[in-house]
Design an enzyme around this catalytic site. Structure first.
Site, short mmCIF file in Angstrom:
data_model
loop_
_atom_site.label_atom_id
_atom_site.label_comp_id
_atom_site.label_asym_id
_atom_site.label_seq_id
_atom_site.Cartn_x
_atom_site.Cartn_y
_atom_site.Cartn_z
N THR A 144 0.83 -1.20 0.00
CA THR A 144 0.00 0.00 0.00
C THR A 144 0.87 1.26 0.00
O THR A 144 0.57 2.24 -0.70
CB THR A 144 -0.92 0.01 1.24
N HIS A 188 2.10 1.89 -3.44
CA HIS A 188 1.07 2.52 -4.27
C HIS A 188 1.02 4.02 -4.02
O HIS A 188 0.88 4.83 -4.96
CB HIS A 188 -0.30 1.91 -3.97
N CYS A 204 -15.82 1.98 12.86
CA CYS A 204 -16.71 3.05 13.33
C CYS A 204 -17.39 2.70 14.65
O CYS A 204 -17.90 3.58 15.35
CB CYS A 204 -17.76 3.36 12.27
#
Length: 341
Positions: free
Chosen positions: A40, A43, A93
């Site tokens: 990641t 990227h 969340c």
């Protein structure tokens, strides 16, 4: 403090002086000791289409790291100053259905540390207490910095029972290599690893692979004969993210075989679903880590003697971050660790 920042919306990263974070009431402040580079992060460094759509600029990157807690917020109850910790990079969340049923890795509003909010490629980072994992003293600082990707390997490898099974690890990246170590630890009969890079295949042998094959140069069928796999693989663990490799999995599985799929392809992949249906294959998508179940299982295996340290092949100081990314882009490496001091 020093931090590795995506300063501008273009290729590159910058080692900058930024403001030291102050933890919120439910957060802890961590002095980072070691961090490791994830795909990641590459990227984000390369600023590809995914990064352009996902990452706010400026942002301190990095989600694979460990360190020492140096400050806690007023509402922190369990984590103490001075504890060695690693960090789960996904923040749920706590309100959606998946979070409430214990599947925070599948939160519909997930926030990624080092992707959506400032991360751990820095001298200090503030994270929610609920994302902190306290380390056993037997786990070294370097290994602790790769517990995030190790958790992906644990989730993938333990998706199905591997005891006595013929296992095919598709892709010899760091996660595939760690999956080898797990398969060996839990008692797989044979562990065949396929990839396109000889360097990584040799490293996979050190991580527990019984047989390896460069599919550009040799036949998988020949390796299967060598491993005395007569019909097909019982379990496939995929982390390559290659469409052609993905389809070959279904071809070489036994009837009733099982496949755990972690790799992300660059685009849609055309698949012969008839083969999956007629063979009665069980296919499971793997997304991140089960928070914190796979962390506990992974740490327990490490404490029981499983060694994943050989997957770490290169070490750099934070000032040498450009060399670190060059090594990763070359493909001639396992995990690359940055020492933040």
């Amino acid at each position: 403090m020093k931090a590795l920042v995506k300063k501008e919306a273009k290729v590159g990263l910058w080692l900058e002086e930024v403001e030291k974070p102050k933890p919120l009431e439910n957060e802890v402040l961590i002095k980072v000791k070691n961090a490791s580079i994830c795909g990641t992060d590459v990227h984000i460094y390369q600023w590809d289409d995914w990064a352009k759509k996902t990452v706010p600029v400026p942002l301190t990157i990095g989600h694979e790291f460990m360190g020492e807690v140096v400050e806690v917020g007023s509402q922190v109850r369990c984590i103490k100053v001075g504890e060695r910790v690693s960090v789960e990079g996904r923040i749920g969340c706590n309100n959606c259905r998946n979070c409430l049923r214990g599947l925070k890795n599948l939160c519909v509003s997930m926030v990624g540390i080092g992707v959506h909010r400032n991360g751990g490629f820095a001298d200090f980072v503030a994270v929610p207490e609920e994302n902190v994992f306290v380390l056993d003293p037997s786990i070294s600082d370097e290994v602790a910095s790769i517990l995030d990707p190790f958790g992906n390997a644990v989730h993938t490898a333990l998706a199905f029972d591997l005891v006595g099974e013929d296992v095919w690890v598709v892709g010899a990246g760091p996660i595939g290599m760690m999956a080898c170590a797990i398969a060996k630890h839990v008692g797989a009969k044979s562990i065949v690893v396929s990839d396109l890079h000889d360097y990584r295949l040799e490293l996979a042998k050190k991580m527990g692979a019984t047989h390896v094959v460069n599919v550009n140069e040799h036949s998988l069928e020949d390796v299967m004969k060598e491993a005395k796999i007569k019909v097909g693989f019982d379990v496939a663990l995929e982390s390559a993210g290659n469409g052609q490799a993905l389809n070959s999995i279904f071809k070489y599985m036994i009837r009733g075989g099982k496949a755990a799929l972690l790799g992300i392809t660059k685009g849609p992949v055309k698949t012969d679903w008839n083969e999956i249906v007629m063979k009665g294959l069980e296919v499971k998508g793997i997304s991140g880590r089960i928070i914190f179940e796979t962390w506990y299982k992974g740490a327990s295996m490490l404490q029981a003697g499983m060694d994943i340290s050989k997957v770490i092949t290169h070490r750099f100081k934070k000032e040498e971050y450009e060399k670190a990314f060059e090594v990763i882009e070359s493909g001639q490496c396992g995990k690359v660790v940055i020492n933040w001091g």
